[in-house]
Design an enzyme around this catalytic site. Structure first.
Site, PDB file in Angstrom:
ATOM      1  N   LEU A 191      78.068  39.279  78.029  1.00  0.00           N
ATOM      2  CA  LEU A 191      78.465  38.919  79.391  1.00  0.00           C
ATOM      3  C   LEU A 191      77.260  38.624  80.277  1.00  0.00           C
ATOM      4  O   LEU A 191      77.310  37.737  81.123  1.00  0.00           O
ATOM      5  CB  LEU A 191      79.288  40.043  80.015  1.00  0.00           C
ATOM      6  CG  LEU A 191      80.671  40.305  79.418  1.00  0.00           C
ATOM      7  CD1 LEU A 191      81.283  41.554  80.045  1.00  0.00           C
ATOM      8  CD2 LEU A 191      81.576  39.106  79.634  1.00  0.00           C
ATOM      9  N   THR A 196      80.773  41.338  86.759  1.00  0.00           N
ATOM     10  CA  THR A 196      79.642  41.272  85.835  1.00  0.00           C
ATOM     11  C   THR A 196      78.350  41.065  86.614  1.00  0.00           C
ATOM     12  O   THR A 196      77.335  41.720  86.355  1.00  0.00           O
ATOM     13  CB  THR A 196      79.824  40.140  84.809  1.00  0.00           C
ATOM     14  OG1 THR A 196      80.958  40.424  83.995  1.00  0.00           O
ATOM     15  CG2 THR A 196      78.595  39.995  83.919  1.00  0.00           C
ATOM     16  N   HIS A 199      77.371  44.220  88.489  1.00  0.00           N
ATOM     17  CA  HIS A 199      76.766  45.147  87.524  1.00  0.00           C
ATOM     18  C   HIS A 199      75.313  44.762  87.238  1.00  0.00           C
ATOM     19  O   HIS A 199      74.411  45.617  87.295  1.00  0.00           O
ATOM     20  CB  HIS A 199      77.607  45.094  86.238  1.00  0.00           C
ATOM     21  CG  HIS A 199      77.109  45.912  85.101  1.00  0.00           C
ATOM     22  ND1 HIS A 199      77.706  47.091  84.708  1.00  0.00           N
ATOM     23  CD2 HIS A 199      76.080  45.715  84.213  1.00  0.00           C
ATOM     24  CE1 HIS A 199      77.069  47.594  83.656  1.00  0.00           C
ATOM     25  NE2 HIS A 199      76.084  46.763  83.329  1.00  0.00           N
ATOM     26  N   GLU A 200      75.063  43.487  86.969  1.00  0.00           N
ATOM     27  CA  GLU A 200      73.710  43.060  86.607  1.00  0.00           C
ATOM     28  C   GLU A 200      72.758  43.124  87.798  1.00  0.00           C
ATOM     29  O   GLU A 200      71.585  43.460  87.644  1.00  0.00           O
ATOM     30  CB  GLU A 200      73.737  41.657  86.006  1.00  0.00           C
ATOM     31  CG  GLU A 200      74.560  41.520  84.730  1.00  0.00           C
ATOM     32  CD  GLU A 200      74.151  42.449  83.600  1.00  0.00           C
ATOM     33  OE1 GLU A 200      73.038  43.020  83.659  1.00  0.00           O
ATOM     34  OE2 GLU A 200      74.949  42.624  82.661  1.00  0.00           O
ATOM     35  N   HIS A 204      71.485  46.517  88.023  1.00  0.00           N
ATOM     36  CA  HIS A 204      70.322  46.712  87.148  1.00  0.00           C
ATOM     37  C   HIS A 204      69.058  46.134  87.791  1.00  0.00           C
ATOM     38  O   HIS A 204      67.979  46.743  87.718  1.00  0.00           O
ATOM     39  CB  HIS A 204      70.544  46.019  85.804  1.00  0.00           C
ATOM     40  CG  HIS A 204      71.471  46.730  84.880  1.00  0.00           C
ATOM     41  ND1 HIS A 204      71.420  48.087  84.659  1.00  0.00           N
ATOM     42  CD2 HIS A 204      72.468  46.258  84.078  1.00  0.00           C
ATOM     43  CE1 HIS A 204      72.338  48.423  83.764  1.00  0.00           C
ATOM     44  NE2 HIS A 204      72.992  47.333  83.405  1.00  0.00           N
ATOM     45  N   HIS A 246      73.033  52.162  83.354  1.00  0.00           N
ATOM     46  CA  HIS A 246      74.439  52.355  83.012  1.00  0.00           C
ATOM     47  C   HIS A 246      74.829  53.784  83.366  1.00  0.00           C
ATOM     48  O   HIS A 246      74.023  54.707  83.236  1.00  0.00           O
ATOM     49  CB  HIS A 246      74.672  52.094  81.524  1.00  0.00           C
ATOM     50  CG  HIS A 246      74.541  50.649  81.160  1.00  0.00           C
ATOM     51  ND1 HIS A 246      73.799  50.214  80.076  1.00  0.00           N
ATOM     52  CD2 HIS A 246      75.064  49.531  81.740  1.00  0.00           C
ATOM     53  CE1 HIS A 246      73.863  48.890  80.009  1.00  0.00           C
ATOM     54  NE2 HIS A 246      74.616  48.451  81.008  1.00  0.00           N
ATOM     55  N   ASP A 303      71.873  58.817  83.829  1.00  0.00           N
ATOM     56  CA  ASP A 303      71.603  57.603  84.611  1.00  0.00           C
ATOM     57  C   ASP A 303      70.633  57.864  85.755  1.00  0.00           C
ATOM     58  O   ASP A 303      70.368  56.976  86.565  1.00  0.00           O
ATOM     59  CB  ASP A 303      72.905  56.988  85.126  1.00  0.00           C
ATOM     60  CG  ASP A 303      73.590  57.838  86.193  1.00  0.00           C
ATOM     61  OD1 ASP A 303      73.182  59.008  86.396  1.00  0.00           O
ATOM     62  OD2 ASP A 303      74.551  57.347  86.819  1.00  0.00           O
TER      63      ASP A 303
END
Length: 328
Positions: free
Chosen positions: A192, A229, A232-233, A236, A242, A254
């Site tokens: 993804l 997605t 989420h990225e 990061h 995660h 985490d």
């Protein structure tokens, strides 16, 4: 990304929809300065989250210019401006705690659900100061792109970041101290997206997302058509791990105090509570953006995660905070 049926058939034990940790390990193996930067960032993040280096809670909003590099092999992959704008809207909702589904956060965690106080907009000036839409479009002969794989016997696959360089069929990054670079392309089957944690090389800094997991319309496909997605990225990119940590089986961490320990990634839409690692009665925080659940099943960051992200703006990504201070 593969089709929904093949994604669903994978066991959670083996699912690796996000390749951020593979990219991280490859950089640790090949860039000594990156490893040193990571240690310093973790020390700063820990102190920041605990409050040791915060005189007062920041109430201001950090504004992040975004450039979206659309790298396409087919006309379908050349996603529309509307699809891109839909993703920027999701980022602003999710990082601003304005997402409509924030109301679904279980009562036990409503007090720790955090507004990240980060906003995003498509860049209006390019690196030379010329007007821009904040979107670049590159036709490529590459049918699909991969993430770095430090375990591959093939040296090229170990360092694979081809979508980020014009010479390998992708598009070069804009200056990473001024823009969040997001590459949208066709990724290899089952992947993804992936991001680069702070502290790495500027030439590869940013986020990569498969076009079928980007935004909420156009080619975005269920169950990853909610724009999460990219949320989420970008998490990061701002140094979030995660939620289960990076070691499965209850041994991971985490590095955020207000997220429960959990055994590993959750997929689809679990029922609350889902207990692992003796974390009852509330169980896993599977609705957190840093898990692997469906887009419709994730809808929160925590205050601890917010503190960790803002620590990054005091360190590796301080140029964005400095820009905000000038604008203010």
């Amino acid at each position: 990304m593969s089709d929904e049926s093949s994604l669903r058939s994978a066991s959670p034990e083996y699912i690796d929809w996000c390749a951020t940790m593979r990219n991280h390990r490859q950089l640790l193996d090949t860039k000594p300065d990156y490893a040193e930067n990571c240690v310093l960032l973790e020390e700063a993040a820990s102190a920041y989250e605990s409050g040791e280096r915060r005189v007062a809670r920041e109430e201001g909003v950090i504004d992040v210019p975004v450039v979206v590099h659309v790298v396409h092999n087919t006309d379908e992959q050349n996603i529309s401006d509307a699809q891109i704008r839909s993703q920027i809207a999701v980022l602003n909702d999710d990082f601003g705690k304005k997402n409509p589904d924030i109301s679904k956060v279980p009562t036990v965690w409503q007090s720790v659900a955090g507004d990240a106080r980060i906003r995003f907009h498509l860049a209006t000036a390019d690196p030379l100061g010329r007007p821009t839409t904040g979107i670049t479009r590159t036709r490529t002969s590459v049918t699909s792109f991969a993430a770095p794989d430090p375990n591959s016997p093939d040296p090229e696959k170990r360092k694979d970041n081809k979508v980020k360089f014009s010479q390998s069929g992708g598009q070069d990054a804009w200056p990473a101290n001024a823009y969040l670079n997001i590459w949208v392309c066709q990724l290899t089957r089952g992947l993804l997206g992936y991001a680069q944690f702070p502290g790495g090389p500027a030439s590869t800094d940013g986020v990569v997302v498969t076009h079928t997991g980007f935004g909420t319309n156009g080619t975005a496909a269920r169950p990853f058509n909610g724009g999460r997605t990219t949320t989420h990225e970008v998490g990061h990119w701002l140094n979030l791990r995660h939620i289960w940590g990076e070691q499965r089986g209850c041994a991971g961490d985490d590095l955020v105090a207000d997220t429960p320990n959990q055994e590993g990634p959750n997929i689809e839409s679990p029922a609350f509570p889902h207990v692992t690692c003796s974390n009852g009665p509330n169980g896993d925080m599977f609705m957190n953006y840093m898990d692997y659940t469906d887009d419709a099943a994730m809808f929160m960051f925590t205050e601890g995660q917010v503190a960790r992200m803002h620590s990054t703006f005091q360190n590796a990504r301080k140029s964005f905070a400095a820009r905000q201070a000038v604008l203010a």
